[in-house]
Design a protein around this motif. Structure first.
Motif, PDB file in Angstrom:
ATOM      1  N   GLU A  13     119.526   1.629  44.205  1.00 29.33           N
ATOM      2  CA  GLU A  13     120.604   2.691  44.045  1.00 29.33           C
ATOM      3  C   GLU A  13     121.279   2.539  42.901  1.00 29.33           C
ATOM      4  N   SER A  14     122.475   2.322  42.745  1.00 32.24           N
ATOM      5  CA  SER A  14     122.955   2.146  41.590  1.00 32.24           C
ATOM      6  C   SER A  14     123.749   0.774  41.203  1.00 32.24           C
ATOM      7  N   ILE A  15     123.304  -0.086  41.668  1.00 30.62           N
ATOM      8  CA  ILE A  15     123.701  -1.494  41.353  1.00 30.62           C
ATOM      9  C   ILE A  15     122.457  -2.377  40.948  1.00 30.62           C
ATOM     10  N   PHE A  16     123.063  -3.266  39.927  1.00 30.81           N
ATOM     11  CA  PHE A  16     121.991  -4.035  39.265  1.00 30.81           C
ATOM     12  C   PHE A  16     122.399  -5.440  39.752  1.00 30.81           C
ATOM     13  N   VAL A  17     121.530  -6.349  40.080  1.00 27.87           N
ATOM     14  CA  VAL A  17     121.723  -7.637  40.487  1.00 27.87           C
ATOM     15  C   VAL A  17     120.485  -8.543  40.014  1.00 27.87           C
ATOM     16  N   SER A  18     120.870  -9.593  39.370  1.00 23.95           N
ATOM     17  CA  SER A  18     119.607 -10.655  38.809  1.00 23.95           C
ATOM     18  C   SER A  18     120.335 -11.706  39.055  1.00 23.95           C
ATOM     19  N   GLU A  19     119.330 -12.643  39.451  1.00 25.80           N
ATOM     20  CA  GLU A  19     119.527 -14.165  39.563  1.00 25.80           C
ATOM     21  C   GLU A  19     118.453 -14.804  38.947  1.00 25.80           C
ATOM     22  N   ASP A  20     117.932 -14.156  37.725  1.00 30.70           N
ATOM     23  CA  ASP A  20     116.771 -14.832  37.079  1.00 30.70           C
ATOM     24  C   ASP A  20     117.711 -15.526  35.918  1.00 30.70           C
ATOM     25  N   PRO A  21     117.345 -16.991  35.901  1.00 35.04           N
ATOM     26  CA  PRO A  21     118.405 -17.788  35.061  1.00 35.04           C
ATOM     27  C   PRO A  21     117.887 -17.304  33.363  1.00 35.04           C
ATOM     28  N   PHE A  41     118.188  -1.706  30.720  1.00 39.83           N
ATOM     29  CA  PHE A  41     117.255  -2.369  31.599  1.00 39.83           C
ATOM     30  C   PHE A  41     116.202  -1.374  31.786  1.00 39.83           C
ATOM     31  N   CYS A  42     114.792  -1.858  31.546  1.00 36.88           N
ATOM     32  CA  CYS A  42     113.353  -0.814  32.054  1.00 36.88           C
ATOM     33  C   CYS A  42     112.821  -1.649  33.066  1.00 36.88           C
ATOM     34  N   ASP A  43     112.375  -0.936  34.112  1.00 37.87           N
ATOM     35  CA  ASP A  43     111.224  -1.389  34.850  1.00 37.87           C
ATOM     36  C   ASP A  43     109.960  -1.028  34.665  1.00 37.87           C
ATOM     37  N   ASN A  44     109.094  -1.512  35.790  1.00 35.73           N
ATOM     38  CA  ASN A  44     107.723  -0.936  35.323  1.00 35.73           C
ATOM     39  C   ASN A  44     107.315   0.274  35.877  1.00 35.73           C
ATOM     40  N   THR A  45     108.215   0.973  36.375  1.00 35.64           N
ATOM     41  CA  THR A  45     108.428   2.457  36.815  1.00 35.64           C
ATOM     42  C   THR A  45     108.505   3.496  35.807  1.00 35.64           C
ATOM     43  N   GLU A  46     108.441   3.165  34.550  1.00 32.74           N
ATOM     44  CA  GLU A  46     108.966   3.860  33.364  1.00 32.74           C
ATOM     45  C   GLU A  46     110.492   4.458  33.536  1.00 32.74           C
ATOM     46  N   THR A  47     111.311   3.742  34.283  1.00 33.15           N
ATOM     47  CA  THR A  47     112.616   4.338  34.190  1.00 33.15           C
ATOM     48  C   THR A  47     113.796   3.280  33.366  1.00 33.15           C
ATOM     49  N   GLU A  48     114.582   3.857  32.778  1.00 32.68           N
ATOM     50  CA  GLU A  48     115.214   3.245  32.034  1.00 32.68           C
ATOM     51  C   GLU A  48     116.709   3.356  32.616  1.00 32.68           C
ATOM     52  N   TYR A  49     117.359   2.226  32.805  1.00 34.58           N
ATOM     53  CA  TYR A  49     119.022   2.110  33.448  1.00 34.58           C
ATOM     54  C   TYR A  49     119.877   1.870  32.451  1.00 34.58           C
ATOM     55  N   GLU A  50     120.784   2.287  32.264  1.00 28.16           N
ATOM     56  CA  GLU A  50     122.028   1.835  31.309  1.00 28.16           C
ATOM     57  C   GLU A  50     122.949   1.264  32.529  1.00 28.16           C
ATOM     58  N   ASN A  64     126.886  -2.098  37.444  1.00 30.82           N
ATOM     59  CA  ASN A  64     126.841  -0.645  37.786  1.00 30.82           C
ATOM     60  C   ASN A  64     125.797   0.079  36.980  1.00 30.82           C
ATOM     61  N   VAL A  65     125.043   0.964  37.345  1.00 27.88           N
ATOM     62  CA  VAL A  65     124.019   1.739  36.915  1.00 27.88           C
ATOM     63  C   VAL A  65     124.890   2.933  36.318  1.00 27.88           C
ATOM     64  N   THR A  66     125.168   3.346  35.019  1.00 26.68           N
ATOM     65  CA  THR A  66     126.083   4.369  34.701  1.00 26.68           C
ATOM     66  C   THR A  66     124.914   5.699  34.236  1.00 26.68           C
ATOM     67  N   LYS A  67     123.841   5.260  33.921  1.00 26.71           N
ATOM     68  CA  LYS A  67     122.928   6.264  33.409  1.00 26.71           C
ATOM     69  C   LYS A  67     121.479   5.871  33.940  1.00 26.71           C
ATOM     70  N   LYS A  68     120.547   6.889  34.434  1.00 32.68           N
ATOM     71  CA  LYS A  68     119.283   6.701  34.854  1.00 32.68           C
ATOM     72  C   LYS A  68     118.415   7.690  34.009  1.00 32.68           C
ATOM     73  N   CYS A  69     117.407   7.131  33.188  1.00 31.15           N
ATOM     74  CA  CYS A  69     116.423   8.154  32.454  1.00 31.15           C
ATOM     75  C   CYS A  69     114.988   7.789  32.825  1.00 31.15           C
ATOM     76  N   LYS A  70     114.255   8.757  33.448  1.00 28.15           N
ATOM     77  CA  LYS A  70     112.981   8.586  33.608  1.00 28.15           C
ATOM     78  C   LYS A  70     112.014   8.910  32.454  1.00 28.15           C
ATOM     79  N   LYS A  71     111.103   8.108  31.859  1.00 28.44           N
ATOM     80  CA  LYS A  71     110.519   8.496  30.701  1.00 28.44           C
ATOM     81  C   LYS A  71     109.198   8.952  31.138  1.00 28.44           C
ATOM     82  N   THR A  72     108.794  10.069  30.404  1.00 30.73           N
ATOM     83  CA  THR A  72     107.768  10.828  30.843  1.00 30.73           C
ATOM     84  C   THR A  72     106.493  10.499  29.722  1.00 30.73           C
TER      85      THR A  72
END
Length: 72
Positions: A13-21, A41-50, A64-72
């Protein structure tokens, strides 16, 4: 602004959590990212999250995700 690739499961949703050391070490120790700063942060679905970092240490990061942008 710094960009990092993350697993899509790190963002729900609009929350980022990482436990990747490795990622948390890079953000906290190397780049000295602190709460209130923004990172992209970018994921494998071509979405970029600020994300505004709300908590960070050497092994855990949250934000907290402040902006979400789908790359086309």
């Amino acid at each position: 602004m710094h960009r990092f690739f993350v697993n899509p499961s790190a963002i729900k949703e609009s929350i980022f959590v990482s436990e990747d050391p490795d990622l948390c070490h890079q953000l906290f120790r190397v780049l000295k990212i602190r709460p209130g700063e923004h990172v992209t942060f970018c994921d494998n679905t071509e979405t970029e999250y600020e994300v505004m970092v709300t908590a960070i240490n050497k092994s855990h990061g949250e934000g907290n995700v402040t902006k979400k942008c789908k790359k086309t």
